[in-house]
Structures are given as structure tokens and as C-alpha cells.
Design a protein around this motif. Structure first.
Motif, short mmCIF file in Angstrom:
data_model
loop_
_atom_site.label_atom_id
_atom_site.label_comp_id
_atom_site.label_asym_id
_atom_site.label_seq_id
_atom_site.Cartn_x
_atom_site.Cartn_y
_atom_site.Cartn_z
N GLY A 21 1.58 0.43 0.40
CA GLY A 21 0.77 -0.70 0.26
C GLY A 21 0.46 -1.80 1.33
N ALA A 22 1.20 -1.59 2.40
CA ALA A 22 1.20 -2.47 3.52
C ALA A 22 -0.01 -1.65 4.71
CB ALA A 22 2.34 -2.88 4.17
N GLY A 23 -0.12 -0.70 4.35
CA GLY A 23 -1.03 0.05 5.22
C GLY A 23 -0.24 1.17 6.08
N SER A 24 1.13 1.22 5.82
CA SER A 24 1.88 2.20 6.77
C SER A 24 1.60 3.50 6.21
CB SER A 24 3.11 1.80 6.55
OG SER A 24 3.34 0.57 6.57
N ALA A 25 1.69 4.56 7.16
CA ALA A 25 1.82 5.85 6.91
C ALA A 25 2.71 6.34 5.80
CB ALA A 25 2.03 6.74 8.20
N ALA A 359 -6.71 -2.15 0.83
CA ALA A 359 -7.85 -3.06 0.41
C ALA A 359 -7.62 -3.24 -1.25
CB ALA A 359 -9.16 -2.52 0.56
N ALA A 360 -6.94 -2.45 -1.81
CA ALA A 360 -6.52 -2.57 -3.24
C ALA A 360 -5.21 -2.77 -3.50
CB ALA A 360 -7.02 -1.40 -4.10
N THR A 361 -4.26 -3.31 -2.75
CA THR A 361 -2.87 -3.51 -2.88
C THR A 361 -2.45 -4.37 -1.96
OG1 THR A 361 -2.30 -1.47 -1.26
CG2 THR A 361 -2.40 -1.06 -3.46
N GLY A 362 -2.04 -4.59 -0.82
CA GLY A 362 -1.11 -5.54 -0.02
C GLY A 362 -2.41 -6.57 0.27
N GLY A 375 1.99 -6.24 -4.97
CA GLY A 375 0.90 -5.68 -3.90
C GLY A 375 1.55 -4.69 -2.90
N ARG A 376 2.92 -4.75 -2.62
CA ARG A 376 3.53 -4.01 -1.54
C ARG A 376 5.00 -3.56 -2.17
NH1 ARG A 376 1.38 -8.25 1.35
NH2 ARG A 376 0.12 -7.58 2.87
N LEU A 377 5.46 -2.18 -1.93
CA LEU A 377 6.47 -1.88 -2.48
C LEU A 377 7.58 -2.15 -1.30
CD1 LEU A 377 5.32 1.48 -4.24
CD2 LEU A 377 5.71 -0.81 -5.02
#
Ligand SMILES: [Zn+2]
Length: 416
Positions: A21-25, A359-362, A375-377
Motif C-alpha cells: 500500500g506504499a507503492g512498493s513492488a 492511490a486507493a490505499t497509502g 492504509g499501509r501494511l
């Protein structure tokens, strides 16, 4: 409140594919440990014997989604807004609860409500927080502010002049509004003018200042270029729709204004789904031969309007504007149970599936000041979690195959 809300769970989750949720792979075979609803660790250590394990090793696991633009008291079934608003408040409240459940079942664990009638949404949130009924986390604006005769005036938020804006904003914040939502232009409410600005800059500034004074944020609904400029001049934090309608009801993208939006750092919710849903409904009426002359004209312009909104969204993304995913569910033909379509539209606008998920989480959590909560795990965050079949980081349509939804580590949907 007399009833204690349900406590968070203590549980271990084994994720086959993990999206933070932070955009990481994505990562493979990750273990998420949750104590009393809060994530305590995220790593590759296999669960020990004796741990209570939810086995999601066959699924992709990501944060519960945020739908960043909804109107919970509306049905999203095509009923004209002004007709729906003649119904009693009790029915609107029940509709809002049905929408809450539909959202949870679609993997949406946070709803940012951009305008509801009177105090209804505050009461619904009270009922959920106190454990009377299940429902998602809410980020609320209350009835939202509009000029006399303005868009969504049936919600009860008509105000004029900086003094009234100041007082109305203070009242909303007193009631528990998380952000101040302002209709800076007209909209789809009959008799309003989406192609023209509504409030003047000094009025916008008065309400926005009240939010900023206590560390909260404000968002402006802007469907024409002049309203975008007004909102930026007044210091808005967020823009809804961000359309460039002209006085002639065409759309003319303005790169100078788009660059100003980018330079200001404001969040933008493009609400592509609701525009697409409205177009589709009107096209269906034209094809069926049941459209009025106005609706036929609407369809003629609508195809070009949606294509331009998609191009505008694409350009804003290229310019680095932080876009967030919100469908405008409730409004006209947009439902609560198919929110992943907004993310699919964002992918059509040039985002990668992973960008759209961010865009829908973090990023969505950051935009509503919940970035330190959910919003982020990662350790310290609430365990609002979605599991789906397939790999949404390469195929966004995988988000439709919801397998499990957890809130605070508690299972609220299990379709495995
Ligand atoms: Zn809206």
C-alpha cells in the motif's frame, strides 16, 4: 455511547503475494502479525506452532481500499437527486448503511464521504463506532457547503459570504467533520451551473482557514477551470473532479492551470467512474429510443467529455499530481459494490496497477490525514486488510475477486 465497540483481533496472516500500500513492488510469502487489531510485524518468518493463522497463501494481500469520494445517503441507482432527497431521513440513513455493507464486501474499508444530508452521516458513524452495526471507517464532511441555490443544496449546507462560511465551517467541525468540503462550482444538481464558479475566493478562504486553524484539511468540488483557480487561490488542500468545463459546456484542458495544480501539491480525485456511468446510462437511453432531446445532446458531448477527462487525468498524473481514487458512488448511476472500476479507469489514464492501488490505499490515507493509522501494511497500522484472487499488481481486474476482508484484524468477509 453505551455499547463498547468490538475489539481488534490477535491473529497471524500468511500472504502468498503481499502488496504494502506504499507503492512498493509485491513480495512473496509474507507473514503479518496482528495484536489487538494493530500490525506488529511484517516479515518472511513462517508462523510458529500455536499461532492462530489465517492462511492466505493462495491470494494477494493488500490494505483495505479507500473510496475517496462517496455520497453515502444516495442510492446510485439512477434516481434523480432531487427526487431521492424528498424521502424521509430514516430511509436515507438505511440506504447509507446498505452502501456501507456493499463497500465492505467490495474490499473498501474506508469511505470518505463528500456530502450527506444534515447530520445523518455523523449518526451512522456513531452507530458503527459503538458496535451497533458493522460498517467501514468513515472520513466525513457532513452536509458540505454550497451557495444559495448551489449544487447539492438539498443536503442543507447553503451559505453565503465569508462570515456565514466561517460559522458553518465551525459548526461542522464541532459536529465532528474530518474535513471541510466546499462546492466551488455548480454540478449535476438541476438548476446549478457546473461550467461556472459558485463561491468567491474570500468565501472559500474563510471556510478553509477554519479547517487549517485546527490542523484539518479542506477540499473543493471544481468542475470548471475558474473554480480550480479560485480553490487554489483560497488555499485548498484537495480538488474533487478537477474538470475544465467551459461556459459552452465543452471541456478545454488548460495546461497552465494543470501545472498550477501540480505546483501547489494538492490532491486530486478525478472521479472517472461516475462520469463513465452517467455516459453509459444516457447512451443506453439513446439506443433504446427513450432519451429526451436534452439527453441526446448530452450524449453527443459526453463521449468527448469523458475522453478529455481521461486525458486530463493522464496529464495530471504525468505532472506529478497526487491522484487518489474516488468513484462518486451514490451519485446518479454509480454504485458502491464495484469500486475497483475507478482503479481500472485510473489505469486507462496511464497509471500502473500498483500506482492505482497506492492511490486507493497509502496515498489515500495520507490525503485524509490517516496515514499514521491505516492504509499501509506495516507495524503500527490498523489491520484493515483485503485479500483477492490473482495479481492486482499486474491486472487491476483481480480486485473484483474479493476473497477476504478484515477490519482491525477481524474477518468481516470470507469468500474463500
Ligand atoms: Zn460528489
Amino acid at each position: 455511547m453505551p455499547i463498547a465497540p468490538p475489539q481488534g483481533a490477535t491473529v497471524t496472516i500468511r500472504a502468498g503475494r503481499f502488496i504494502d500500500g506504499a507503492g512498493s513492488a509485491p513480495r512473496a510469502n509474507v507473514t503479518i502479525r496482528v495484536e489487538d487489531g494493530v500490525i506488529t510485524s511484517v516479515d518472511e518468518r513462517a508462523p510458529a506452532s500455536g499461532e492462530v493463522v489465517i492462511d492466505l497463501s493462495e491470494y494477494s494481500v493488500l490494505p483495505g481500499l479507500f473510496n475517496m469520494h462517496v455520497h453515502s445517503v444516495l442510492p446510485g441507482d439512477g434516481t434523480p437527486f432531487h427526487e431521492w432527497m424528498e424521502l424521509p431521513d430514516e430511509l436515507l440513513l438505511l440506504q447509507a448503511h446498505a452502501n456501507a455493507l456493499a463497500s465492505l464486501h467490495a474490499g473498501v474499508t474506508t469511505l470518505r464521504d463528500c456530502g450527506g444530508k444534515g447530520s445523518l452521516m455523523f449518526r451512522l458513524r456513531d452507530a458503527i463506532r459503538s458496535g451497533i452495526i458493522p460498517g467501514p471507517r468513515y472520513v466525513l464532511s457532513g452536509h458540505a457547503l454550497t451557495i444559495t441555490g448551489g449544487h447539492c443544496r438539498f443536503f442543507g449546507g447553503e451559505v453565503d459570504g465569508p462570515e456565514e462560511m466561517r460559522k458553518a465551517a465551525r459548526r461542522l467541525l464541532k459536529e465532528g467533520a474530518d474535513f471541510i468540503k466546499i462546492f466551488a462550482s455548480g454540478g449535476g444538481t438541476i438548476g446549478t451551473y457546473p461550467q461556472f464558479p459558485a463561491f468567491d475566493v474570500d468565501e472559500l478562504r474563510a471556510a478553509i482557514h477554519e479547517a487549517h486553524k485546527i490542523g484539518k484539511v479542506a477540499s473543493c468540488h471544481c468542475t470548471c477551470a475558474a473554480s480550480i483557480v479560485n480553490a487554489l487561490d483560497a488555499g485548498t488542500d484537495h480538488i474533487e473532479h478537477c474538470s475544465f468545463l467551459t461556459g459552452a459546456m465543452t471541456v478545454e484542458y488548460d495546461d497552465d492551470i494543470a501545472r498550477r495544480v501540480a505546483d501547489s501539491g494538492v490532491y486530486v480525485t478525478p472521479t472517472l467512474q461516475t462520469m463513465h456511468d452517467l455516459d453509459s446510462a444516457m447512451v443506453a437511453r439513446v439506443d433504446a429510443g427513450t432519451a429526451t432531446a436534452d439527453e441526446r445532446t448530452f450524449v453527443t458531448n459526453a463521449r468527448a467529455r469523458f475522453a478529455t477527462q481521461l486525458e486530463t487525468t493522464s496529464r495530471l498524473h504525468e505532472l506529478g499530481v497526487p491522484l487518489v481514487a474516488g468513484s462518486d458512488a451514490g451519485w446518479r448511476h454509480t454504485r458502491f459494490d464495484n469500486f475497483s472500476r475507478e482503479l481500472a479507469h485510473l489505469v486507462d489514464a496511464g497509471m500502473t496497477p500498483l500506482d492505482a492501488i497506492h492511490a486507493a490505499t497509502g496515498r489515500a490515507a495520507d490525503a485524509c490525514q490517516l496515514g499514521s493509522v491505516v492504509g499501509r501494511l506495516e507495524p503500527g497500522k490498523r489491520a484493515d486488510i483485503l485479500a483477492v484472487q490473482g495479481d492486482p499488481s499486474t491486472d487491476i481486474a483481480a480486485l473484483t475477486a474479493v476473497a477476504m476482508v478484515l477490519q482491525d484484524g477481524r474477518v468481516v468477509v470470507d469468500r474463500r
